[in-house]
Design a protein around this motif. Structure first.
Motif, short mmCIF file in Angstrom:
data_model
loop_
_atom_site.label_atom_id
_atom_site.label_comp_id
_atom_site.label_asym_id
_atom_site.label_seq_id
_atom_site.Cartn_x
_atom_site.Cartn_y
_atom_site.Cartn_z
N TRP A 270 0.99 -6.89 -9.74
CA TRP A 270 1.98 -6.47 -8.94
C TRP A 270 2.84 -5.02 -9.41
O TRP A 270 2.66 -4.90 -10.48
N ASP B 263 8.25 -3.27 -9.69
CA ASP B 263 9.49 -3.73 -8.98
C ASP B 263 8.82 -4.91 -8.14
O ASP B 263 9.91 -5.35 -7.44
N PRO C 145 5.81 -6.98 -5.39
CA PRO C 145 5.29 -6.64 -4.32
C PRO C 145 6.19 -6.15 -3.20
O PRO C 145 7.33 -6.36 -3.34
N GLN C 146 5.55 -5.50 -2.18
CA GLN C 146 6.46 -5.05 -1.05
C GLN C 146 7.03 -6.32 -0.47
O GLN C 146 6.37 -7.37 0.20
N LEU C 147 8.35 -6.17 -0.12
CA LEU C 147 9.39 -7.17 0.72
C LEU C 147 9.07 -6.73 2.01
O LEU C 147 9.73 -5.72 2.61
N LEU C 148 8.53 -7.55 2.70
CA LEU C 148 8.03 -7.32 4.24
C LEU C 148 9.59 -7.79 5.21
O LEU C 148 9.76 -6.84 5.96
N TYR D 212 7.04 -11.29 1.02
CA TYR D 212 6.25 -10.40 0.27
C TYR D 212 4.84 -10.15 0.75
O TYR D 212 4.05 -11.29 0.48
N GLN D 213 4.30 -9.15 0.72
CA GLN D 213 2.97 -8.60 1.03
C GLN D 213 2.30 -8.74 -0.42
O GLN D 213 2.55 -8.05 -1.53
#
Length: 419
Positions: A60, A63, A65-68, A416-417
């Protein structure tokens, strides 16, 4: 000739427009029950914490993985997300009521519905994850109320009070059992004297069979189904026993005495190739049992008193079990066949653990989400990030669905993506 070409082009344009309009109209058509095919239950398809996902990130960003998306306002609770047919369902405690939330997979709240009173005494909120099966939701409250709802309308199909209907009993921290459905049966543990474990018809709630079992209270355990022996069985834990029931008849096949300081037994047993792994919690350690005589008998293979997983579950990868202790607050790797502790480290323990695409996803009570590579030789923490949203304890088990990691922390649900 020119007019003929114009006519043909115009005809094709009209046909194309009509087809597009038909496609658009179909996309707006409400979802029907015939599309309700996918199911969802506690800790993956086989209740073993394994999610059949591929192509996931092996590391990851710093920070995380991307918070969707995130949703704040679930109320207190410890349940995980249940996902099927493009919808996500989860429960929380709002004004002392078990409240159902329904989302689409973009995080849009579709419905919110009060169901019944739920636990508000200590570590408040729902604790039994919803089961989705053949277009219906099955929701169990900490006070013994089992409710079946239609997934589309959310109308009640049937309900049972397992305390009053089946002489069930409350327990110290509220009954906790994510419903198990096999074919037409829904298996529950009222914990009564005569109705210790019951099978109900999933469509009507009618009683199919009942067993006195060990006539003792339930133990925060969600049952496991085993179908590769001579007899199909359901295995679960009650107050001071691991117990096996004939799935077809309700006959008690065997029980294995198992005690700990508080007799919590909150983990669904892991099963593989005739072997049952059951972590007890609260200084009770873990035990491995072997089925004999087609599942009609059982014997102890080994015991590991240090691995006292409380409620974070365990995952088997190959010949090794990965889990964390409770009183012995370490992360463990234990040999599945012998019970030997390969190593233990404090880094992320205690935590809830699931697995997907060859990696371990460990949600620590310390408030971190961790990506760990399973390795029987050493602990390998690959990535980690802090869960800063939500409040209260970090107890809910993570869920992975179509490349998205769903994480619940108290009143907040996050997506999270990870693909």
């Amino acid at each position: 000739m020119i007019y003929q070409k114009i006519y043909m082009l115009g005809s094709r344009l009209i046909i194309t427009v009509l087809l597009l309009l038909m496609f658009y109209a179909c996309s707006l058509r409400p979802q029907t029950h015939t599309s309700e095919s996918a199911n969802s239950q506690w800790r993956g398809e086989k209740r073993d914490g394994i999610y059949n996902e591929t192509g996931l990130l092996k590391e990851w960003p710093v920070d995380g993985p991307q918070l969707l998306w995130k949703y704040e306002g679930l109320g207190e609770g410890h349940t995980s997300a249940a996902i099927a047919n493009g919808r996500l369902f989860i429960t929380g405690l709002i004004n002392d009521m078990l409240t159902l939330f329904a989302f689409d997979l973009n995080g849009q709240l579709l419905h919110k519905k009060e169901i019944c009173p739920d636990w508000n005494e200590n570590n408040s909120g729902p604790r039994s994850t919803i089961c989705i099966n053949d277009g219906k939701l099955y929701i169990y409250s900490a006070y013994g109320k089992l409710v079946c709802l239609d997934t589309i309308t959310l109308d009640e199909v049937w309900s049972k009070d397992l305390f009053s209907d089946f002489d069930g009993q409350g327990i110290t921290w509220g009954v906790t059992e994510s419903p198990l459905i096999v074919d037409e049966k829904i298996i529950m543990t009222p914990g009564g004297v005569s109705h210790n474990i019951v099978a109900l018809n999933k469509n009507t709630g009618d009683l199919i069979w009942t067993t006195p079992g060990e006539s003792t209270v339930s133990a925060y355990c969600s049952p496991q189904y085993i179908d590769d022996r001579e007899i199909a069985i359901v295995v679960t834990s009650v107050f001071d026993y691991i117990i096996a029931i004939n799935m077809d008849t309700g006959e008690k096949l065997w029980s294995f005495p198992r005690t700990s300081e508080f007799n919590n037994h909150p983990n669904t047993p892991l099963y593989h190739n005739g072997m049952i792994f059951s972590p007890t919690g609260d200084r009770g350690g873990s035990v491995m049992l072997r089925l004999k005589n087609g599942g009609k008998e059982v014997e102890q293979v080994w015991e590991n008193l240090n691995l006292d997983t409380q409620m974070g579950g365990a995952v088997r990868i190959g010949d090794y079990v990965y889990a964390s202790g409770h009183r012995d607050r370490n992360w463990f790797c234990v040999d599945w066949n012998t019970g030997e502790t390969k190593y233990k480290v404090r880094d992320i323990a205690p935590c809830s653990v699931i697995s997907a695409d060859g990696m371990l996803y460990c949600y620590s009570e310390k408030g971190t989400m961790n990506l760990v590579r399973p390795n029987p030789e050493k602990f390998e923490l690959i990535s980690s990030f802090s869960v800063t949203f939500g409040s209260g304890t970090h107890w809910a088990h993570p869920v992975i669905h179509k490349g998205v990691l769903y994480l619940r922390h108290g009143d907040t649900l996050m997506a999270y993506q990870i693909k």
